[in-house]
Scaffold this active site. Structure first.
Site, PDB file in Angstrom:
ATOM      1  N   ASN A  76      58.774 -11.933 -17.668  1.00 49.92           N
ATOM      2  CA  ASN A  76      58.355 -11.374 -18.805  1.00 49.92           C
ATOM      3  C   ASN A  76      57.642 -10.153 -19.435  1.00 49.92           C
ATOM      4  O   ASN A  76      56.856 -10.678 -20.237  1.00 49.92           O
ATOM      5  CB  ASN A  76      57.769 -12.992 -18.779  1.00 49.92           C
ATOM      6  CG  ASN A  76      58.167 -14.398 -18.241  1.00 49.92           C
ATOM      7  OD1 ASN A  76      57.983 -14.555 -17.065  1.00 49.92           O
ATOM      8  ND2 ASN A  76      59.001 -14.662 -18.916  1.00 49.92           N
ATOM      9  N   VAL A  84      54.960  -7.470 -23.537  1.00 46.60           N
ATOM     10  CA  VAL A  84      54.417  -8.839 -22.768  1.00 46.60           C
ATOM     11  C   VAL A  84      55.243  -9.977 -23.435  1.00 46.60           C
ATOM     12  O   VAL A  84      54.687 -10.347 -24.666  1.00 46.60           O
ATOM     13  CB  VAL A  84      53.145  -9.946 -21.808  1.00 46.60           C
ATOM     14  CG1 VAL A  84      52.720 -11.142 -21.860  1.00 46.60           C
ATOM     15  CG2 VAL A  84      52.494  -8.960 -21.380  1.00 46.60           C
ATOM     16  N   CYS A  85      55.918 -11.204 -22.389  1.00 43.89           N
ATOM     17  CA  CYS A  85      56.171 -11.958 -23.559  1.00 43.89           C
ATOM     18  C   CYS A  85      55.894 -13.395 -22.751  1.00 43.89           C
ATOM     19  O   CYS A  85      55.590 -13.665 -21.585  1.00 43.89           O
ATOM     20  CB  CYS A  85      57.716 -12.316 -23.723  1.00 43.89           C
ATOM     21  SG  CYS A  85      58.660 -13.642 -24.133  1.00 43.89           S
ATOM     22  N   LEU A  86      54.301 -13.959 -23.474  1.00 42.91           N
ATOM     23  CA  LEU A  86      53.863 -15.145 -23.482  1.00 42.91           C
ATOM     24  C   LEU A  86      53.992 -15.958 -24.899  1.00 42.91           C
ATOM     25  O   LEU A  86      52.962 -15.256 -25.553  1.00 42.91           O
ATOM     26  CB  LEU A  86      52.268 -14.492 -23.051  1.00 42.91           C
ATOM     27  CG  LEU A  86      51.774 -15.537 -22.211  1.00 42.91           C
ATOM     28  CD1 LEU A  86      52.033 -16.236 -21.106  1.00 42.91           C
ATOM     29  CD2 LEU A  86      50.082 -14.141 -21.991  1.00 42.91           C
TER      30      LEU A  86
END
Length: 183
Positions: A76, A84-86
């Site tokens: 991620n 960041v993939c959050l």
């Protein structure tokens, strides 16, 4: 309700008081770096990452932009940009959250529980699903190669020796301007 600039100041102070090393980019409080330590009992334990944080004008109503500066192998996190993939940062952000939440809850949770079904690093996600031991080995290799605390110390020592060098150059140029002392 406090103004966004007061809230920005307060959140930044809380982050500093929480023993995070914070380095401001400019005089303003909108862009800075934070040293983030990998969570205990994780593949990332012992690693130290420099994380770039950018606060939008509308912070805390709009989420901060978070990105890893040194490389990290994670499904991620984009390997090249460090993005960041959050969900909690990108989609479900709330003014109830603050910067301490990002570094004490959100990022540790991201590293402890990667989501390979929503990847920014497709290779890491595929490897994690296909061959978990190989994935874990690669995470550890990246930690050793790119996130060792010694690297942080070495880079800051290089920086300070460069500063000393430039100070020496400055001092010697001053002597040249002043000229030779009288006999």
């Amino acid at each position: 309700m406090s103004s966004p600039s007061k809230r920005r100041e307060m959140d930044l102070m809380k982050l500093m008081i929480s023993d995070y090393k914070v380095e401001m980019v400019n005089d303003g409080m909108q862009e800075f770096f934070v040293d983030f330590h990998g969570p205990n009992e994780s593949l990332y334990q012992g690693g130290v990452w420099r994380v770039r944080v950018e606060l939008p004008d509308a912070y805390p109503y709009k989420s901060p932009s978070i990105g890893f500066i040194n490389k990290i192998y994670h499904p991620n996190v984009d390997e090249m940009s460090g993005s960041v993939c959050l969900d909690v940062i990108n989609q479900t952000w709330s003014p109830m959250f603050d910067l301490v939440n990002v570094f004490e809850v959100f990022l540790p949770q991201l590293l402890l529980y990667p989501n390979p079904s929503d990847p920014l690093n497709g290779e890491a996600a595929a490897l994690m699903m296909r061959d978990r031991p190989a994935y874990e080995q690669k995470v550890k290799e990246y930690c050793q190669k790119y996130a060792t605390p010694e690297d942080e110390v070495a880079s800051s020592e290089e920086k300070s020796s460069e500063e000393e060098l430039s100070e020496d150059e400055y001092d010697s140029s001053d002597e040249q301007v002043v000229g030779k002392p009288d006999p």
